[in-house]
Scaffold this active site. Structure first.
Site, PDB file in Angstrom:
ATOM      1  N   HIS A   1       1.487  24.533  23.438  1.00  0.00           N
ATOM      2  CA  HIS A   1       1.794  23.369  22.565  1.00  0.00           C
ATOM      3  C   HIS A   1       1.526  22.114  23.239  1.00  0.00           C
ATOM      4  CE1 HIS A   1       3.172  26.355  19.685  1.00  0.00           C
ATOM      5  NE2 HIS A   1       4.240  26.693  20.658  1.00  0.00           N
TER       6      HIS A   1
ATOM      7  N   PRO B   1      14.619  13.744  18.474  1.00  0.00           N
ATOM      8  CA  PRO B   1      14.477  12.347  18.947  1.00  0.00           C
ATOM      9  C   PRO B   1      14.679  11.293  17.917  1.00  0.00           C
ATOM     10  CG  PRO B   1      12.447  13.510  19.287  1.00  0.00           C
ATOM     11  CD  PRO B   1      13.007  14.155  17.961  1.00  0.00           C
ATOM     12  N   GLU B   2      15.832  10.579  18.162  1.00  0.00           N
ATOM     13  CA  GLU B   2      16.178   9.420  17.308  1.00  0.00           C
ATOM     14  C   GLU B   2      16.007   8.194  18.394  1.00  0.00           C
ATOM     15  OE1 GLU B   2      19.800   9.892  15.186  1.00  0.00           O
ATOM     16  OE2 GLU B   2      19.759  11.921  15.368  1.00  0.00           O
TER      17      GLU B   2
ATOM     18  N   ARG C   1      22.853  -1.382  -3.626  1.00  0.00           N
ATOM     19  CA  ARG C   1      22.635   0.082  -3.618  1.00  0.00           C
ATOM     20  C   ARG C   1      23.820   0.917  -4.060  1.00  0.00           C
ATOM     21  NH1 ARG C   1      17.018   0.228  -1.983  1.00  0.00           N
ATOM     22  NH2 ARG C   1      16.526  -1.689  -0.863  1.00  0.00           N
TER      23      ARG C   1
ATOM     24  N   ARG D   1       6.458  21.920  16.765  1.00  0.00           N
ATOM     25  CA  ARG D   1       6.523  22.007  15.288  1.00  0.00           C
ATOM     26  C   ARG D   1       5.350  21.215  15.012  1.00  0.00           C
ATOM     27  NH1 ARG D   1      12.516  21.872  13.411  1.00  0.00           N
ATOM     28  NH2 ARG D   1      11.552  22.219  11.169  1.00  0.00           N
TER      29      ARG D   1
END
Length: 285
Positions: free
Chosen positions: A100, A2-3, A163, A122
């Site tokens: 889960h 999931p983003e 950067r 997880r």
DNA sequence: AGGATAGCCTGCGGGC
DNA sequence: TGCCCGCAGGCTATCC
């Protein structure tokens, strides 16, 4: 998995059933998925910490983070990590996968009754109880950069131009820009025609504008299609997103570039799998 | 500052 | 069929 697009799609689909709902009961099956917002290690998690007896007022998102806010003022941060899911199950319906499941909220509003479940095989994800949304923001969200969906090109440029790290590494750094993960980083860099290893300081203002537009275009499209389902991502109704079929580079190593037919290359940048087109994404510029 | 590495976990697909 | 291996969308801590 999931983003930002997956979390935003989740927020949009969850809001109609959650907002206004009363939390009748909460069951926490695994204590260790609740992480304290402050550093004090509280031993106990009360039902109230998880919005028990509250009424859900609204849902907020920043980057990949979600917050469920109660009328009492309390807030519950949710992070899905790699395999986290929030599902809403109408009363009487069965959950196809019940392993889960770490937390369950029984909800009731004027129109519907059902339960919300947090599943996370997880367990890289977690729940973050806070006294208030302000507290949640101060303790966690303030460390995030601006949201990828709304960041302005000059802001991105300011954050990057001094950067020396590869642009791909910077995009994955949530403190610089919030919400971009491995999939959308590769997709956006392809659309913007920027090589993933280009040092940030070599990007011009115009490059940053193209990149910002690419990120936002790719993500908006993905939100509309319910996100990318690679292995396990599903939304609150248990449906997968279809954006994965639109991926132009992610997961397409060795396949032809959709623009120029060159073979897409797979490399490692910042220890993450990275796929790009060596012809379209020029390192020189 | 930022690279590299390891660790937190389970599930899946590929190769044999 | 089954076993072993490597790999996966995130993030953090530690060492250099």
């Amino acid at each position: 998995m999931p983003e930002l697009p997956e979390v935003e799609h989740l927020r949009q689909t969850l809001a109609p059933v959650l907002v206004g709902a009363k939390v009748l009961r909460v069951r926490l099956a695994r204590r260790d998925i609740v992480r304290p917002v402050n550093q004090t290690r509280s031993t106990r998690v009360s039902s109230r910490d998880l919005l028990g007896a509250d009424v859900i007022q609204r849902l907020e998102r920043q980057g990949k983070n979600l917050a469920i806010i109660g009328k009492s003022g309390r807030a519950l941060g949710v992070h899905l990590g790699m395999s986290g899911q929030l599902r809403f199950i109408l009363k009487g319906d069965l959950l196809d996968k019940s392993d889960h499941v770490h937390c369950t909220w029984w909800l009731k509003n004027s129109a519907t009754e059902g339960k919300l479940i947090f599943r996370d095989p997880r367990r890289f994800g977690g729940l973050f109880p806070a006294q208030s949304f302000d507290q949640l923001r101060q303790q966690r969200w303030d460390q995030l950069g601006p949201d990828a969906l709304t960041i302005k090109p000059p802001d991105l440029f300011e954050r990057l131009h001094q950067r020396n790290r590869p642009i791909k590494a910077a995009l994955l750094d949530q403190s610089l820009i919030a919400g971009v993960g491995n999939i959308y980083a590769d997709e956006a860099l392809f659309v913007a025609r920027i090589h993933p290893r280009v040092a940030c300081m070599r990007l011009s203002r115009r490059d940053c504008e193209r990149l910002t537009n690419a990120i936002q275009r790719v993500m908006s499209q993905a939100i509309g299609l319910g996100g990318s389902t690679i292995r396990s991502y599903i939304d609150s109704d248990g449906r997968g997103g279809t954006y994965a079929s639109k991926h132009q580079v992610y997961g397409r190593k060795g396949k032809p570039c959709s623009r120029c037919e060159s073979t897409l290359l797979g490399i490692s940048v910042a220890q993450r799998t990275t796929v790009f087109c060596p012809e379209c994404q020029d390192k020189g510029r």
